[in-house]
Design a protein around this motif. Sequence first.
Motif: not given
Length: 498
Positions: A196-203, A250-255, A350-358
Amino acid sequence: MGHKFSAILIFLVGYSSAASVHLLSNSLTTDEFQNTVTTHGSFKDRATDTTTSTSTTPVDIHHQRSTINLTQTLQGNQSEAVCKINEKPLNLLEIKQMHTFLEKSLKKNVLNYTLSPVTKPGDNYNFMLQSLEVKLLQNDSFEIDTLKLVCKTPAGVSISSSHSKQFSNEMHFYSVIVPAIELFEQNANVPKTERIDAFVRYFGARLSLDSNVESADGDAVILLENAKSLNFACLGRRDKFDKEQVLAILKRLAKLHALTIAMRRLEPTMFYSKVDPHLHTRYNGSFLETLINITDKFANKLPITFPNMTIETQNTIKTQLNNSKEYLRNRSISSAPDTPYTTFYHRDLWVKNIMIKKGGHSKQSIQVKILDFQAYDYDSFAFDLTFFVFYNAQIEDLQMNFKLFIEYYHSEFFNTMRLVDCSIDDYTYEKMWHEIKDKAKLNLLKLYLYLAFDQIEILKNNEVAANGTDFYLDQPTPEIILNRWKCINDLYIENGFI
């Protein structure tokens, strides 16, 4: 980013200033190196950070094309922070002992850092986001690196118990739950390309300046990777995801859902010691009743809004909304029991809680970061799935591809369970579709609630004079909301959810 329930309900006042503050120690900034020969202090910014002065050592530092001769104090006098503020209105919160916190979290010498506000009005009611650019001195090479982060803090000096819980939830998600998921994948020998690669890095994070405190207070801070600096972006508040973006999410959510379930079944000690203790977040009873009242006010417009809807369908919807109320009231006092389908439940996708990179036009080339882990819970995967798809997909794609979305989610879920060698007897498409139908009926109230929020927000932004939520909900439903409302009702009927 933000928890939409609180944001819309209280008609927030946000942070819109473009001001920035530049905080630095008496020691060094890259611009001031040129004019500095001797510095005093050990890169600390508070009087509590003290050392004893004895000697200095000259160091050559190479940064970009500049070579600077610097005399760095290894053990110097205590120093105070210098704060440079521009003349624009400033909407930044003071972060106490930030320099010390940064060095402890990043485990490097911090030369200086620059803060500027990120949150816009209504984006994050309970908390404030600030972008943070940190200049770091590499201990081995004495080169200067720049790290771009986001820091999340309470939006005031005082913090309520519910907001403290939300902050603690987010800290525990990044500091405990994510590492547990990563360790579980590693133990199961999941190929790196399939993890899974759905989370930002935590410091790093702190709950308080007092290390003995176990709940977040006004000095709490979370440090996260600035995904925007990596070209991730959120859609606009009224935008929706297209087909390929929905599939990538959906791929990340399913994982996420599958890995949580598999961990509970295969490594119960890890799950019940690391993950489960943080999963059970309940609504405040009075807050829940406020949400229910808003939904009732919105749903009461069904006969007028859809005059061609049969009385039987209207009555079925009313019954399902009542069942949803009872379910949520039960969840406000007790957690969902373990079933084959209970898992991590984000609860605010919802859309403001998900970031995408095309990176292209296919789902394989779209990268995803899921944000805002403040109010997650423990319940069926179907709640996240049905809410995300019905509320966030573009209407045309939702009408044409609803079953495709469900089938794709199932294929990714099923594949993840096989990768970790977990039993798949309970996860055939037929069994999961049955669970989806069952929970979609209970999720109708939440979908109506978010549509009600949208109506309030749209009319409020159109500067319609009002005294409160009832006024906005009494107005004719805007077309953009009416179209989604009709789409949801039609697909519910078509798929046997009503």
